[in-house]
Design an enzyme around this catalytic site. Structure first.
Site, PDB file in Angstrom:
ATOM      1  N   GLN A   1      11.257 -18.017  10.772  1.00 48.92           N
ATOM      2  CA  GLN A   1      11.084 -18.040   9.313  1.00 48.92           C
ATOM      3  C   GLN A   1      12.072 -17.114   8.606  1.00 48.92           C
ATOM      4  OE1 GLN A   1       8.644 -17.690  11.535  1.00 48.92           O
ATOM      5  NE2 GLN A   1       6.805 -18.818  10.961  1.00 48.92           N
TER       6      GLN A   1
ATOM      7  N   ASP B   1      -1.199 -11.468   6.234  1.00 51.16           N
ATOM      8  CA  ASP B   1      -2.029 -12.673   6.280  1.00 51.16           C
ATOM      9  C   ASP B   1      -3.516 -12.356   6.130  1.00 51.16           C
ATOM     10  OD1 ASP B   1       0.578 -13.388   7.842  1.00 51.16           O
ATOM     11  OD2 ASP B   1      -0.304 -15.261   7.133  1.00 51.16           O
TER      12      ASP B   1
ATOM     13  N   LYS C   1       2.692 -11.750  10.525  1.00 57.51           N
ATOM     14  CA  LYS C   1       3.480 -12.489  11.511  1.00 57.51           C
ATOM     15  C   LYS C   1       3.772 -11.633  12.745  1.00 57.51           C
ATOM     16  CE  LYS C   1       4.452 -15.823  11.383  1.00 57.51           C
ATOM     17  NZ  LYS C   1       3.534 -16.789  12.034  1.00 57.51           N
TER      18      LYS C   1
END
Lengths: 346, 346
Positions: free
Chosen positions: A196, A237, A248
């Site tokens: 990402q 998150d 992550k």
């Protein structure tokens, strides 16, 4: 202007398919809940706030598509779809937060005609999207107060516009710093396995004219040892009541490195990312993903096809390693148990 | 039995092309110094000890191919080829050590016929190869004394048979531990950008029946936090007089993590890896490689084509983070300045 990551368009959910970036900018018009479930599962839509918005819009879509003629049937259907959407990914709490907010709203309007509830639910989903935009801007302003002209900043994964409906969380801080005229330089971890950082963060920062240099995840330590990193900003998150933050995979790695090199480590996340039902990070469920995400890259095998793999999508950074948590309600510092308590929803 | 990474065969250097592993096992018969230079540069041959052997065999090859009829012409040619080979990669000192050993030997035999010197040089190169085999076994035995039955060990990059002429350095310790009947489990960092862990270490350990699990480089911290790593073993490309050790990029990252989680961190390297001309790791030249090694994987773009990249091939782990250095001459501990002094060549 940030890219429109996710919106509501003509009765469908329009989103950018992030698995194709940066090679292809493709928007998908999603008309069904199963398609949306797949989009979240496959990371076509990703980033905790964006997943929350997708969940809310998914409930609006489910409501819109419903043929139920009584409230009972309608609610039963809706609950089934909500449960299904909740099964897409386990770690980001924004999804559960948004689904629960939508479900409560449906329940509390039981006395209204189904057609009206459908409108109310869509309005609420769009409100969640709009709130996210506003909270991005507020986080960015608070976060930018921590950034000095000339800073070199490390970030991990993608906490940008692509992870939200607007400016992003950690990357929003960079955009706002630039808007304020501060010159910054950013190092972006590529963020294996799904890259990402390489695919999304590098692309977003270049798009916004921010000086970005891509590194492999294992290179950050050598930069820190050379005194080349002033600060770390990442997203989250799910954040437990004590400030432990899931993000992550690799974020905890960076946090330990930052601690060792005495570099401030900041987490930027909206209030919807907090889970006050969870005392510490130990209780945050961590998604394990398919082994082939590690064994293969862009479809090519990079390891023996049968090799065992450990592939957790997230790790937990303990509160002790976090210098401050930046939210749209302000900046929070240790002891988090106490400082975060004022964010608890009544 | 380990794969024959590099040998001398019918007047040529036969080696396994490591860029093709694990998909294809292909041996190359190299008949010219420029081809060998390319093989080292492209990492077809890699790993500090193997590069040293390649250098020595390269000098033997250059000698063999020489048409010079006087010692002066022969030596001038040889020196040119040695200088050229030395320019292939800057960090691993074994290359310079082997080239210098070959050059000195040629010089000290000036009174002999060129044809005889050619034979002497080939014999010396094969001796270097043979010494490496023996030192691998000795390192493995010393290293295995640090491994307990049931240990779970992390390794980074490839310090295996493919990096040497035999058992490997760090991986040799695992092979020997297994031979001694110890049950061990290994986690292998994939080691971006060139994925030596995924491509080579996973392949080698599976081949030798060792329980190996592949992880991305950023996952080690989360395993350590869970108490799942007992020890770390890595190789080295150059070790300074004070014990600071240059090794594949990401090694320093792992060393910091190991320190933070109180996990022993061992470096395994033959004496040819030590550079006593260099006081500390700060003086070790670090190779920076092409940006496209990060931007692309197996030929596929994983990042914007124009993104800036920082791509050092190595980092330096300071002696303070190294629990012990395992060599073929024994195990060395802090203070390294003192303990390593006895390895100095007179």
């Amino acid at each position: 202007m940030p890219v429109e990551t996710i919106t509501w368009k003509n009765g469908k959910i329009r989103y950018i398919d992030q698995t194709l970036l940066p090679r292809k900018v493709k928007f998908i018009d999603c008309a069904s809940v199963p398609r949306l479930w797949k989009a979240i599962k496959r990371l076509e839509i990703r980033g905790a706030p964006a997943i929350g918005i997708a969940g809310a819009l998914g409930v609006a879509l489910a409501a819109n598509n419903s043929k139920a003629d009584t409230f009972e049937k309608f609610l039963a259907e809706l609950r089934k779809e909500i449960k299904y959407l909740a099964s897409s990914r386990p770690t980001a709490v924004n999804l559960f937060w948004a689904l629960s907010r939508m479900e409560c709203l449906a329940e509390s309007n039981s006395f209204k005609p189904v057609a009206t509830i459908k409108k109310i639910l869509l309005k609420e989903a769009l409100r969640i999207l709009d709130e996210d935009k506003k909270s991005c801007r507020a986080m960015a302003r608070y976060g930018a107060s921590l950034v000095k002209n000339g800073d070199t900043i490390l970030t991990h994964c993608n906490a940008g516009g692509l992870a939200t409906a607007d400016y992003g969380t950690a990357l929003g801080v960079f955009f706002e710093s630039k808007r304020q005229g501060k010159h910054i330089k950013v190092y972006a971890d590529e963020t294996r396995p799904l890259l990402q950082g390489a695919r999304l963060t590098a692309w977003e920062l270049m798009h916004e004219g921010i000086d970005v240099t891509l590194i492999c995840d294992n290179m950050a330590a050598s930069l820190m040892a050379k005194g080349k990193i002033d600060k770390v900003f990442v997203g989250a998150d799910r954040i437990a009541a004590n400030g432990d933050a899931a993000n992550k995979i690799g974020t905890y790695n960076v946090a330990v490195l930052a601690k060792y090199h005495k570099i401030p480590f900041y987490v930027v996340a909206p209030v919807s990312t907090f889970d006050f039902n969870i005392r510490t990070g130990c209780d945050i469920p961590i998604e394990e993903r398919d082994a082939n995400e590690v064994r293969t890259i862009m479809g090519s095998h990079v390891a023996p096809a049968e090799v065992k793999v450990y592939n957790p999508a997230f790790d937990v950074t303990p509160n002790s390693l976090i210098t401050a948590i930046v939210t749209e309600k302000g900046i929070f510092r240790k002891p988090y148990q106490k400082s975060l308590a004022r964010l608890k929803r009544p």
